[in-house]
Scaffold this motif. Sequence first.
Motif, PDB file in Angstrom:
ATOM      1  N   LEU A 263       0.826  -1.214   0.000  1.00  0.00           N
ATOM      2  CA  LEU A 263       0.000   0.000   0.000  1.00  0.00           C
ATOM      3  C   LEU A 263       0.858   1.261   0.000  1.00  0.00           C
ATOM      4  O   LEU A 263       0.574   2.215  -0.726  1.00  0.00           O
ATOM      5  CB  LEU A 263      -0.905   0.025   1.227  1.00  0.00           C
ATOM      6  N   GLU A 264       1.905   1.241   0.790  1.00  0.00           N
ATOM      7  CA  GLU A 264       2.787   2.411   0.827  1.00  0.00           C
ATOM      8  C   GLU A 264       3.475   2.604  -0.531  1.00  0.00           C
ATOM      9  O   GLU A 264       3.626   3.730  -1.001  1.00  0.00           O
ATOM     10  CB  GLU A 264       3.835   2.255   1.938  1.00  0.00           C
ATOM     11  N   ALA A 265       3.853   1.505  -1.151  1.00  0.00           N
ATOM     12  CA  ALA A 265       4.492   1.599  -2.470  1.00  0.00           C
ATOM     13  C   ALA A 265       3.524   2.199  -3.478  1.00  0.00           C
ATOM     14  O   ALA A 265       3.893   3.042  -4.302  1.00  0.00           O
ATOM     15  CB  ALA A 265       4.966   0.233  -2.934  1.00  0.00           C
ATOM     16  N   GLY A 308       4.096   0.221  11.466  1.00  0.00           N
ATOM     17  CA  GLY A 308       4.820   1.190  12.286  1.00  0.00           C
ATOM     18  C   GLY A 308       4.043   2.494  12.294  1.00  0.00           C
ATOM     19  O   GLY A 308       2.899   2.557  11.838  1.00  0.00           O
ATOM     20  N   LYS A 309       4.655   3.528  12.836  1.00  0.00           N
ATOM     21  CA  LYS A 309       3.989   4.835  12.859  1.00  0.00           C
ATOM     22  C   LYS A 309       4.895   5.858  12.209  1.00  0.00           C
ATOM     23  O   LYS A 309       6.106   5.736  12.263  1.00  0.00           O
ATOM     24  CB  LYS A 309       3.712   5.239  14.307  1.00  0.00           C
ATOM     25  N   GLY A 310       4.279   6.873  11.612  1.00  0.00           N
ATOM     26  CA  GLY A 310       5.046   7.984  11.072  1.00  0.00           C
ATOM     27  C   GLY A 310       5.420   7.811   9.615  1.00  0.00           C
ATOM     28  O   GLY A 310       4.979   6.887   8.944  1.00  0.00           O
ATOM     29  N   ALA A 311       6.261   8.739   9.164  1.00  0.00           N
ATOM     30  CA  ALA A 311       6.555   8.818   7.733  1.00  0.00           C
ATOM     31  C   ALA A 311       7.774   7.988   7.342  1.00  0.00           C
ATOM     32  O   ALA A 311       8.714   7.850   8.118  1.00  0.00           O
ATOM     33  CB  ALA A 311       6.790  10.276   7.355  1.00  0.00           C
ATOM     34  N   LYS A 312       7.726   7.450   6.148  1.00  0.00           N
ATOM     35  CA  LYS A 312       8.891   6.754   5.596  1.00  0.00           C
ATOM     36  C   LYS A 312       9.498   7.523   4.433  1.00  0.00           C
ATOM     37  O   LYS A 312      10.685   7.443   4.176  1.00  0.00           O
ATOM     38  CB  LYS A 312       8.482   5.367   5.099  1.00  0.00           C
ATOM     39  N   ASN A 397       2.401   5.832   7.807  1.00  0.00           N
ATOM     40  CA  ASN A 397       1.215   5.386   8.523  1.00  0.00           C
ATOM     41  C   ASN A 397       0.863   6.482   9.528  1.00  0.00           C
ATOM     42  O   ASN A 397       1.616   6.713  10.459  1.00  0.00           O
ATOM     43  CB  ASN A 397       1.556   4.065   9.220  1.00  0.00           C
ATOM     44  N   PHE A 398      -0.264   7.167   9.316  1.00  0.00           N
ATOM     45  CA  PHE A 398      -0.476   8.423  10.034  1.00  0.00           C
ATOM     46  C   PHE A 398      -1.700   8.460  10.927  1.00  0.00           C
ATOM     47  O   PHE A 398      -2.664   7.740  10.726  1.00  0.00           O
ATOM     48  CB  PHE A 398      -0.544   9.579   9.023  1.00  0.00           C
ATOM     49  N   GLU A 399      -1.597   9.400  11.864  1.00  0.00           N
ATOM     50  CA  GLU A 399      -2.708   9.677  12.771  1.00  0.00           C
ATOM     51  C   GLU A 399      -3.070  11.154  12.643  1.00  0.00           C
ATOM     52  O   GLU A 399      -2.324  11.924  12.044  1.00  0.00           O
ATOM     53  CB  GLU A 399      -2.269   9.431  14.215  1.00  0.00           C
TER      54      GLU A 399
END
Length: 452
Positions: A263-265, A308-312, A397-399
């Motif tokens: 999904l991130e890709a 995980g959390k946060g930006a890649k 993966n964000f909040e």
Amino acid sequence: MSKPIIVNKFGGGILVKEFIPIMKKRIEEQTKKGYQSIAVVSAMPKVTDEILSFVNNLKENYDEKTIEAFISNLLNRHKQAALDIKISNPHLGKLETELEKILNKLENELKNTHKNSKSKASIVTSALEDKLVAYGEKLSAIIMTYYLNSNGILATEFLAEEIPIVTDNHFKNANIDYLVSAKNLNNKMKDIKSVVVIPGFTGITKDGEITTLGRGGTDTTACFIGAALQAEKIILWKDVGGVLSADPKIVKTAKTIPFISYLEAEEAGKIIHDKAIQYVKMYKTEIEIASIANPKLNTKIGEIKKPGKGAKIVSLKKDLNLLLITDETMKVNDLMLLVCESFKKHKVEMLLISNTRYSLQIVADKSDEIEKVYNDIKSKVEEIEMMKASMVFLVGNFEAKDVSNFNDLLVKLGTDLQISAFYFDNCKRIEAVIRTDNIEKVVNSLYKKFIK
Ligand code: ASP
Ligand code: MG
């Protein structure tokens, strides 16, 4: 077919004399470890573009001599590539004969097309374009096959049409009939022990017409093959080290990301061809994007185990167009319809849409046709304004708090924030449309806050 399989994709960018010997080395390493290697190759650098533009100019100003010169240039370049990587005799002699045979066929097809185009108005159909452009991959695949064999690695070539990889007849952007083609491929691979080389990007309709899978379609072939054969993994080899956390030209400290989810890709874009990723996602085949020179530099793409959390990744799209369209006499549905028709007509892609009661804000991709879209809409609505803008985005993966931090930072940096957008549920991407001359500074600030 008892050995585990690795599918290797070698793109056009690395099909150069510096890297081809390393490709051989990678395949050798795999076979020594007991894998069956498959090599899916693109055309050599620039070849696809050159054939396409030549074909499209055929009807105007070309004569037979121009065609002959074009063919002989292609022949010489491919022969030179074979010499550069030191393919030895008798392989070299046989390869040269094969290259001549392939290019002879292309020459005849071009001459026929040219002849016909004199009598008919326009003969260069998409079907013909596909048939001709597919030669690029045939040339590089045969070189790769001979190169491996001349170095003692037994290799067999399968053309897409021999397997066959069956597609619909959506020429220039055909779709693989997965079930039929997967069955064909598995049959074809039965009892094969050697390395297999397959030209990417191409397929064939059930009526026997050659198709291509869309620009950059070698990814699609490789991912289809990996999924269909349930390969242990697919490696997309690059001249850079995997997927980086930002553009290293902008962020000096950008680094290789060890893992991203399918999904991130997808959200990041440009990592794997959109069509290709569908296959691997469906069958959960692992993908690796690795540096050809240094395979330890790699990014794995797969199913996420523990999110995980946060930006890649911090990324950027520059030179986009922001259109602000208002008409108080129209409902937003009607306005939308009118605007969409215009974008569709001129084949300009919308990247982001947002609206208020009587207005639409649209971010359009870079395109030479944007003025036409603008003029088209201008003649039909009360007000329209167009300006340059950029889009910055984070993938991860964000909040909720990430979204507000992101917006706060953009405001603080004086970026003239225009639109901020995110899809909340399971948010993988936060993006904003901004207007600033100092985009590099913005990207670096985002990187510092969210990644480092
Ligand atoms: N040669 C084709 C292209 O340039 C396919 C590819 O490179 O993946 O689009
Ligand atoms: Mg290419």
